[in-house]
Scaffold this motif. Structure first.
Motif: not given
Length: 454
Positions: A395, A415, A419
């Protein structure tokens, strides 16, 4: 003959009494002289924003002079509010990264007007005020894991540095490889590299005001190289009629922002401003010895309210989100401990309006090195990321890399948050996931699936 001296002493004592009541100088272990000098020091280290912010915002279509006026006025207002209301030696101005997000993501990439973008800044400021007043701010701070807090700063640093390299034409577009090295023989590129070398040297030597000095030095060299205009008179440097923000004042489109459904944008502005502020306030206050025995900053709510009100007012006047400036540490190092330091900075921002013509002489090649070096400074947090733990590394990597590669802070955040939740859940580390992170992850997934907010 003694009466004038007596009158002077009475006036001086009254002034000292007022300053003491407003800023509690003795209690903080400081003096008015020290605070004033600290204010000048802070202003010198961050005055570059007066040149950089208008250049960035003008790319959206906002008139340069209006952006300059808004930058100075809002910085003065928010910093004075920080000093008089919160009594902290913290200066406030449009944030680097947040102005880039405003220009390059919201306006130039998503295609929104700058009026609608200002509307999003207004809504974000109101959300920040509500979060602070209702204490929900603390819940968000606790929900976001440290790895993402660090990664956000690092990613924004890379994003800002990339913009600097692009503005200097050191990095240019390429049909074959997307990006490539620019023409190193171009006078503008050469000037930017000279500016980067000069500013880097000043930073390495820890010269106060290194960014401002480097930018002005680069501008002067650019005049000899024919890259920028040479002043022909005093009117090219100073003016008795300061620029006006009339072209942007109250021009924001709040309903346009709401109708567009800017969930991810408002979230991005709010979350970045939140952690930027918390980090700066705690870091600078620690250096000033203002934290209590538990490492907390007494009255931090007032400081956050001052910042969020500043952001809201900024959208009304015509600039991107304001935030607390880490350059305030320079003033603290010079002895600043109270809001009097901030008041001095705020007043200097107002005075700077009369030197507005000087900003028109500064080329993008002179501000590009500042963006690159700010990116370098923001990279420092990367050392705190645990890259030996893949559930932390992935991440962090996605957050950091996708901000510059997608030219969007919001997408990098998306994202990173998604993640983190997914990989932690897949590896059974449910205890490390705050319930709020599940909610945020679902919102981001819906954003991509259904195209919400874009």
């Amino acid at each position: 003959m003694a009466k004038p001296q007596l009158a002077y002493n009475v006036a001086a004592d009254a002034e000292k009494g007022l300053l003491e009541r407003l800023f509690r100088l003795r209690e903080k272990g400081t003096t008015a002289k020290t605070e004033i000098l600290a204010g000048f020091t802070t202003f010198i280290t961050m005055a570059y924003i007066l040149f950089v912010n208008p250049q960035i915002l003008s790319e959206t279509g906002i008139p340069f002079n209006a952006a300059l006026a808004a930058t100075a006025i809002v910085s003065a207002f928010a910093t004075l509010l920080m000093g008089l209301y919160a009594n902290y030696p913290i200066a406030v101005a449009p944030g680097m990264g947040l102005n880039a997000f405003f220009t390059y993501t919201v306006v130039l990439t998503m295609g929104l007007s700058w009026q609608t973008a200002l509307g999003a800044v207004f809504v974000s400021g109101m959300v920040f005020i509500i979060l602070t007043v209702t204490k929900a701010r603390q819940l968000i701070i606790e929900a976001v894991p440290p790895v993402l807090k660090y990664s956000i700063g690092v990613g924004i640093g890379l994003f800002i540095a990339f913009i600097g390299l692009k503005n200097a034409a050191i990095v240019v577009a390429s049909p074959a490889t997307y990006v490539t090295l620019g023409n190193m023989k171009d006078p503008g590129v050469i000037l930017a590299i000279i500016g980067l070398v000069i500013t880097a040297f000043l930073m390495a030597r820890q010269v106060k005001g290194a960014l401002l000095i480097g930018m002005l030095s680069t501008t002067i060299i650019g005049m000899f190289m024919g890259v920028t205009k040479v002043p022909t008179g005093l009117s090219d440097i100073v003016t008795l009629v300061p620029p006006s923000p009339a072209a942007t004042f109250l021009k924001l489109d709040i309903m346009g922002a709401v109708k567009y459904g800017l969930v991810s944008i408002i979230f991005s502005i709010t979350i970045v401003d939140l952690f930027d502020n918390i980090g700066t306030l705690i870091g600078v206050s620690r250096k000033a010895g203002l934290l209590d025995k538990d490492g907390r900053l007494p009255g931090i709510e007032r400081a956050l309210v001052a910042d969020s009100v500043g952001a809201t007012v900024g959208s009304l006047v015509g600039t991107s989100t304001v935030t607390s400036y880490v350059e305030s540490a320079a003033g603290v190092a010079a002895g600043g401990k109270t809001g009097l330091t901030a008041v001095v900075v705020g007043l200097l921002f107002l005075v700077s309006l009369f030197f507005a013509p000087l900003a028109l002489l500064v080329p993008s090649q002179a501000t590009a090195p500042i963006l690159i070096i700010v990116g370098v400074l923001m990279m420092a947090e990367v050392v705190h990321i645990k890259f030996d733990d893949f559930t932390e590394a992935l991440p962090a990597f996605l957050t950091i890399v996708l901000m510059p590669l997608t030219f969007s802070i919001a997408q990098g955040l998306s994202f990173g948050f998604m993640s983190y939740t997914i990989i932690k859940a897949m590896t059974g580390k449910f205890k490390e996931i705050h319930p709020v992170m599940y909610v945020l992850t679902v919102l981001f997934i819906l954003h991509f699936v259904f195209g919400i907010a874009e």
